[in-house]
Enzyme design. Structure first.
Site, short mmCIF file in Angstrom:
data_model
loop_
_atom_site.label_atom_id
_atom_site.label_comp_id
_atom_site.label_asym_id
_atom_site.label_seq_id
_atom_site.Cartn_x
_atom_site.Cartn_y
_atom_site.Cartn_z
NE ARG A 235 -4.05 -1.93 2.03
CZ ARG A 235 -5.16 -1.90 2.76
NH1 ARG A 235 -5.46 -0.82 3.45
NH2 ARG A 235 -5.98 -2.92 2.78
CG ASP B 286 -13.62 7.41 5.60
OD1 ASP B 286 -14.27 6.36 5.60
OD2 ASP B 286 -12.37 7.45 5.64
#
Lengths: 278, 130
Positions: free
Chosen positions: A35, A143
């Site tokens: 990632r 978020d």
């Protein structure tokens, strides 16, 4: 097999835990390689160790944000797991009947990712609105990740995304095709508002909510963090409201402010005042 | 009793992939290479619980099969899910108006297919891979 040393892993995992509450165990070391690869390339970092060093720089806030966002999971689909939305359909008439005329119903999709959960609620409400006799409904999606909040605000989804969980009749009724993408229609978009928000933060300023969705988030937290987040969510929940957690999550042993709703799976309500004070 | 599916597609690769996914969901699977073969298959045995139907095929295309099946077997049986590279809005509407229950735009995976089967009541949402 991870390319990070134990020290590098500990430094990056510590940062993610502090910022997002997410616990990365050493067996997840591969996530750093997969990632963070794009961030390494973009920043010309020779290794994860070099990136970890840069993250210690007090001027490196944008880099810290990018790393934390890259290591958070943003899995989402429309009407995910189905059952919670069935419960929403059943509870809405009762909430509508219990609220004074003119009061808005408020729903919070905490950790909303790219917005599918919030928009699923809007889609459901669009079909239910006649039964709600014109009552206004506000849906707030929040978020940690700025990137996913921006995507949620846009309300545009790929062909792959609109096929995950969304009945085709809803697709043709409520979305506009734009090339290979699908944009949610303005009326439904207007029901939803999205903002960046860290679940570990303070939420009192948001006001109360009738329904709160916080699914598949607690699984990434350690026990004290789960307890803290649940207590904070309970504080925002209406006495007759409902909190929806993921299938692998529970409040049991974490807070006495929430209790499972009888006969429901993953749905919780505020504990009676007597139980709270006991 | 085991649920049954009929996969109608002129691509052997697509039929094989769809068969694998459907068998993974516990379906027994028959195959047809075009709409005409599919009609013969529907007449020969009990109607399948679902037809997974390509649009563009030789001999008889998917939309022609869909209209013929609706005229011959009924307005909602067998349930038919279009599964096609046709992704234009107008095509989707055309298929729904002709009596399709669901619509998959290729490419697809087991999550998409399972979700569509759940939407037409052939799978429980819990059986669909995340």
């Amino acid at each position: 097999m991870s390319g990070s040393s134990p020290d590098t892993f500990a430094a990056i995992a510590g940062l993610v835990k502090a910022r997002a509450g997410i616990v990365l165990t050493p067996d997840k070391g591969y996530m750093l390689d997969t990632r963070l690869a794009a961030i390494l390339r973009r920043g010309n970092f020779a290794s994860l160790a070099a990136l970890a060093q840069a993250l210690r720089d007090p001027r490196g806030e944008p880099l810290v944000r990018d790393v934390v966002e890259a290591l958070t999971t943003n899995e989402s689909s429309f009407f995910r797991d189905g059952k919670p939305f069935e419960h929403v359909k059943r509870i809405l008439p009762a909430l509508h009947a219990a609220r004074p005329a003119g009061a808005r119903l408020r729903i919070w999709s905490a950790a909303c990712s790219t917005g599918q959960e919030a928009y699923s609620l809007a889609l459901l409400l669009a079909d239910q609105l006649p039964a709600l006799a014109g009552r206004q409904v506000d849906i707030l999606g929040t978020d940690l990740s700025r990137e996913v909040v921006e995507r949620a605000r846009e309300g545009v989804f790929s062909q792959f995304e609109v096929q995950r969980g969304l009945p085709v009749q809803m697709l043709v009724k409520h979305f506009i095709q734009e090339g290979g993408k699908w944009r949610i229609k303005p009326a439904l978009r207007a029901m939803c508002r999205f903002e960046e928000r860290n679940l570990l933060g303070e939420h009192r300023g948001l006001g109360g909510f009738d329904l709160i969705f916080c699914r598949n988030v607690l699984i990434y937290f350690d026990t004290p963090t789960k307890a803290k987040v649940l207590a904070a969510l309970a504080a925002q929940l209406a006495p007759d409201g409902a909190l929806y957690l993921g299938g692998a999550e529970t409040v049991l042993g974490l807070t006495d402010r929430l209790v499972p709703l009888p006969g429901e799976r993953g749905v919780y309500g505020p504990a009676p005042a007597l139980a709270r004070s006991a | 009793m085991r649920r049954s599916a009929l996969v109608v597609d002129d691509s052997r690769v697509v039929r094989k992939a769809a068969r694998r996914m459907l068998e993974g969901f516990g379906f027994s699977v028959r195959e047809a290479e075009d709409g005409e073969q599919a009609l013969i298959a529907c007449r020969a045995e009990a109607l399948p619980n679902v037809v997974l139907l390509d649009w563009n095929m030789p001999v008889m295309d998917g939309i022609t099969f869909l209209r013929a099946a609706r005229a011959e077997f009924g307005a909602d049986r067998p349930p038919i899910v279009l599964c096609t590279t046709e992704s234009e809005f107008s095509r989707i509407v055309e298929a729904l108006q002709a009596g399709a229950q669901e619509y998959i735009m290729k490419p697809f995976d087991a999550t998409i297919l399972g979700g569509k089967l759940a939407q037409i009541g052939l799978l429980d949402a819990a059986e669909v891979p995340a």
